[in-house]
Each structure stands twice: as C-alpha cells, then as structure tokens.
Scaffold this active site. Structure first.
Site, PDB file in Angstrom:
ATOM      1  N   SER A   1      69.459  13.570  53.775  1.00 35.09           N
ATOM      2  CA  SER A   1      69.127  14.875  53.219  1.00 35.09           C
ATOM      3  C   SER A   1      70.248  15.232  52.257  1.00 35.09           C
ATOM      4  O   SER A   1      71.296  14.606  52.247  1.00 35.09           O
ATOM      5  CB  SER A   1      69.024  15.912  54.327  1.00 35.09           C
ATOM      6  OG  SER A   1      70.322  16.233  54.776  1.00 35.09           O
ATOM      7  N   LYS A   2      69.996  16.246  51.461  1.00 35.32           N
ATOM      8  CA  LYS A   2      71.007  16.676  50.492  1.00 35.32           C
ATOM      9  C   LYS A   2      72.335  16.980  51.175  1.00 35.32           C
ATOM     10  O   LYS A   2      73.394  16.728  50.645  1.00 35.32           O
ATOM     11  CB  LYS A   2      70.529  17.940  49.780  1.00 35.32           C
ATOM     12  CG  LYS A   2      69.542  17.664  48.665  1.00 35.32           C
ATOM     13  CD  LYS A   2      70.084  18.172  47.327  1.00 35.32           C
ATOM     14  CE  LYS A   2      69.352  17.536  46.151  1.00 35.32           C
ATOM     15  NZ  LYS A   2      68.001  18.059  46.008  1.00 35.32           N
ATOM     16  N   ARG A   3      72.235  17.523  52.380  1.00 35.42           N
ATOM     17  CA  ARG A   3      73.442  17.983  53.053  1.00 35.42           C
ATOM     18  C   ARG A   3      74.042  16.926  53.988  1.00 35.42           C
ATOM     19  O   ARG A   3      74.994  17.190  54.692  1.00 35.42           O
ATOM     20  CB  ARG A   3      73.145  19.277  53.822  1.00 35.42           C
ATOM     21  CG  ARG A   3      73.424  20.518  52.998  1.00 35.42           C
ATOM     22  CD  ARG A   3      72.623  21.702  53.466  1.00 35.42           C
ATOM     23  NE  ARG A   3      71.436  21.901  52.642  1.00 35.42           N
ATOM     24  CZ  ARG A   3      70.201  21.528  52.974  1.00 35.42           C
ATOM     25  NH1 ARG A   3      69.967  20.940  54.110  1.00 35.42           N
ATOM     26  NH2 ARG A   3      69.193  21.743  52.154  1.00 35.42           N
TER      27      ARG A   3
END
Ligand code: GLU
Length: 496
Positions: free
Chosen positions: A254-256
């Site tokens: 995920s982006k994070r």
C-alpha cells in the site's frame, strides 16, 4: 511485415517514480531496444486534481538516472508530439466527436448523488455495481430539459451488450471479458477532459504503439480500451500485463507500507547504483531462459539481448530487500573506488565528517577511506556508520577488543609499536608494514599476537578492514595518541 515495435511508459504525474512504475518503464524500454524499436514516455495528466507539482520532472529524472532512455517525450519531442495529455485536448475532442457521430456514445447528466444511490442500491441487491444506463436512451427533448436545469453532461461510451471481448495477453494468455459485466463508462468529463480509458486509446493508437506493457492492475481496463479501439476502427495493439509486486512479507503493497522503500529516489539517495536497481527490478516477474537461466547478474546490455515477453511471469513477484542489497553490494564492489567515493562524498559532508569544499588532499584521503570499506558496502550511505571510528576522538573498545587487550604481552607490543612509530617519517601502508616487522623482531610476538593488540588498541575492534591502511589513514598523531592513552589508562579502560 509487422509494424515497427513501439512501446511506451505513460506515468501520471502524481508523485515520485515508484519502483513498480520503474519496472514497467524498464520492460517497455528493453522490449523496444531489443527489437530496434522506439520507446515513448508520455505524461498522462488529465486527472488534474491528482497532479503534483514537479512530479513530471521527477519521473523523467528517475528514469534517466536508471539509464532508461526514451526516444520521444515531452522534453525531446518526436513525430507524435505533444506527449503530454493536457496538450492534446483538441485531439481527444475530435475522436470523441467521431464516437458520438457513430452512435457509440451519449451524454450523461447523472449527478454524483444519483450515481452513488444507484451504486448503493445495486450493492444492497447483491449485484456488482455498474452504470444503470439511465441516460442511454434519453430523447433529445429530455436531454434539452436536463441541460436547461444547468446540468453539464459527461459522455459515456455505449458498451455493446452480450459480447465477449478476448484479450490475448502476452503474459497471461487468452482472457475473456463479458461486456455485460461492464457498464457504460465515462470517456469525457463535463469540461471536455478525457478520462484515462479514452485518452490512452487515442494516444496509443496515434502514437502507433504496438505493445502496451503495463502492470496487472490495468488488466480490467483492457476490455474497455479494446471496445474503444473497435468503435473507432483503430488497430488494437498487443497487451501484456506484468505481475504485481508484493512487499517482502508477501502482502500487497500500500502507499503507506513501510516495510519497503517504494520510490526510486529513496534508493538513489541511499547510494544504490542504478545498474543494481534495474538488474533487481527486471527479475521481479521476469527470468531469462537457456544457459543463463540460473544467473542473476545482468547488465543492461545483456538484458536488452535476453529480454523476452514470454518469460514475464504471471505469478506475483516478491520484493526481496536482502537480494537487492546483495546485488547492490556486487555492483559497488565492481565499481571504481573513485566512483563510489564520489557518491559517498555528500553523505560524509552531510554527516559533518568532511568539509563542504574538500581540498584535493581531503578528497584523496576520503577516496582511500572509501576504498577501505568498499567491499562491505550494501549501499553507499553505510559509509558514514562504518567509518565512524576514523572521526571520533575517543575509541570505543568492544568486549572482544577488551578481551584481547587484557592479555599480558599487550603492553610490550604496544610500547614497541609506539617507539617505532615515533621514529617514523611517514605512515604509508609500506612503512606501517615495516614498523610491525620491527616490533615482531624486538618482541618476538608475531601473527595474531602482534596484530590483534594493535588493531584492538587503535580501532577498538577485533575485526575490520586492512590494518595497515587503517593506521595509515588515521595518521601518525592519532594513532600515537590512541596507543599512549591506552597504555596510560589501560587498567581503567579494561575494567570498565
Ligand atoms: N497513466 C497510467 C498509470 O499511471 C498508465 C496506464 C497505462 O499504461 O495504460 O497507471
């Protein structure tokens, strides 16, 4: 005769160059180069709300750094300019008009609220949400009435019902999609801007792209795009969807996700070498065949020779950080020390170890220092930690070093070494060698019994890089100071 091979990488300028994007770009680059074709970088910026200042330049700089060079793009132009979608609006308008005239599209007046409600109703009924078709069969009068309310229509593509779209995917083989599962989708927004699915078809067709190679996430867009090609009577390119890249835990990134650095710039900043990164990235979901199938180290030139679409894998690829480190270490070892030193310089400056405008002498010293650790570096930034003991006044004695220094013969060896060193004119590696020889003669201690105490006393460690070169780089005064200090305070130091 087939068409000349043309591939493209089409980033949206919404952020930094992601490792997934870099891999996509690399695949397209290699396929074009292997076939003597052209590689295009097109900027897909019609999703204006998501565009980020400076992202286009960063994407291009990242590719350039990796050595993924393009033939046509926003900066160098080319026969199909412009290469930025927002500069191509009149072109999309023209094709949107064609679709309208041929009855392949219609204006849609639905509001976001209406669409949301439809969606919720469908979900509540347990059916996969798709556009209801509310505006598909509006009469001209109904359309006028809605416009009179001030509604600005978007345009939807009329998806034919009851058809099967077959994608011949270069990676996944034949995949079929039923058009009944696809709702009429938006091709232009109320302000005339095209959506991705529409613009990408117009651009790929006009830019004569022969192979659309991209990430798996776009597979579900492909039938929509094929429908547009067919409606416009344009030649459909070949498609290939590379497998997704999973994080080291085998989970979707995920982006994070912080288990992994996701952006090319982060690797560059830490002193990863571009050749290591491309070598690593291409092996995410691709493998060579034949004699070299078991090998892992490939230069870009070799990859251009070896690359093939049929060796792209369907299976998800796991981003193995350890393997990347190993590869980077391999390329660092193969590089000239001058190159690694050049890359190390900003890190050492930033850590306050080297002055901002180093003299020739400082640079030469620093290059030797980097050379001392080159074999060990997984990334160039590690040089700061590894060389800490060269810049500290105090020596920290590790438990192992303390152990060594407790041995009874140690003062004798160190005293003899101090005496030799005091007399020395210089401390070149050669000189240090002869000093140690002299100590051996004088004390009768040799091998480990000679070198270990010296290493432990001077560096605080029992392991480390070449001892002579370390002494030479520390310099006569520093080494004498450390040795004298140890001899004077040995009891104190060893008891702590
Ligand atoms: N602009 C799209 C993206 O960044 C490109 C998709 C494609 O290659 O068709 O995902």
């Amino acid at each position: 005769m087939g068409r000349k091979i043309r591939t493209r990488y089409a980033p949206s300028p919404t952020g930094h160059l992601h490792i997934g994007g870099a891999r996509t770009a690399l695949i397209n680059y290699l396929w074009a180069r292997k076939n003597g074709g052209s590689f295009v970088v097109r900027i897909e910026d019609t999703d204006v709300e998501r565009n980020m200042e400076g992202a286009e330049a960063r994407q291009l700089a990242g590719l350039k750094w990796l050595g993924i060079h393009w033939d046509e793009s926003v900066d160098v132009g080319g026969p199909h300019a412009p290469y930025r979608s927002m500069d191509r609006l009149p072109i999309y308008q023209e094709y949107a008009e064609r679709l309208r005239q041929n009855g392949h599209s219609y204006p849609c007046y639905c509001t976001a609220d209406e669409l949301d409600q439809d969606r919720e109703r469908q979900l509540a009924q347990g059916v996969a949400p798709k556009y209801s078709g509310r505006c598909r069969n509006l009469t001209e009068q109904e359309q006028k009435a809605l416009e009179a309310e001030g509604r600005q229509p978007s345009t939807r593509f009329k998806v034919p019902s009851g058809k099967v779209i077959t994608v011949q995917d270069e990676v996944r083989g034949e995949i079929q999609f039923e058009t009944d599962g696809i709702g009429d989708f938006i091709i232009t927004r109320p302000d005339g801007r095209p959506t991705y699915n529409f613009a990408v078809v117009v651009d790929d067709a006009l830019m004569e792209i022969t192979h659309v190679l991209r990430a798996e996430e776009h597979l579900s867009n492909t039938p929509r795009q094929i429908l547009i090609y067919e409606a416009l009577g344009l030649e459909v390119p070949r498609f290939g969807h590379a497998s997704i890249i999973l994080n080291p835990d085998g989970k979707k990134m995920s982006k994070r996700d912080e288990s992994i650095m996701q952006f090319v710039d982060q690797y560059k900043d830490l002193g990863y070498l571009p050749e290591a990164l491309i070598n690593f990235l291409i092996l995410l979901g691709w493998s060579p065949e034949g004699e070299v199938a078991e090998e892992e180290i490939f230069s870009k030139e070799e990859l251009i020779q070896l690359f093939s679409l049929n060796r792209l894998s369907k299976a998800p690829a796991i981003f193995d950080t350890g393997k990347l480190k190993w590869m980077n270490n391999h390329y660092i070892k193969q590089s000239s020390t001058e190159r690694i030193a050049e890359l190390a310089l900003p890190h050492l400056i930033q850590a306050g170890r080297i002055s901002e405008n180093p003299t020739e002498e400082e640079r030469a010293w620093m290059t030797r220092l980097v050379g001392l650790y080159q074999e060990q570096l997984n990334n160039v930034a590690e040089i700061v930690e590894l060389t800490a003991m060269f810049f500290r006044k105090e020596v920290y004695y590790s438990p192992e070093a303390t152990e060594v220094l407790r041995q009874e013969h140690v003062p004798e060896v160190l005293q003899a070494f101090v005496a030799e060193l005091e007399q020395a004119q210089d401390v070149s590696g050669e000189t240090v060698k002869s000093l140690l020889k002299a100590v051996q003669k004088k004390t009768g201690h040799k091998g480990k019994r000679l070198f270990m105490p010296v290493r432990a006393a001077v560096t605080g460690e029992v392991h480390g890089p070449d001892l002579r070169e370390s002494i030479s780089l520390l310099g006569k005064e520093t080494v004498l100071e450390r040795l004298r200090n140890l001899l004077q305070n040995r009891d104190n130091i060893l008891s702590s």
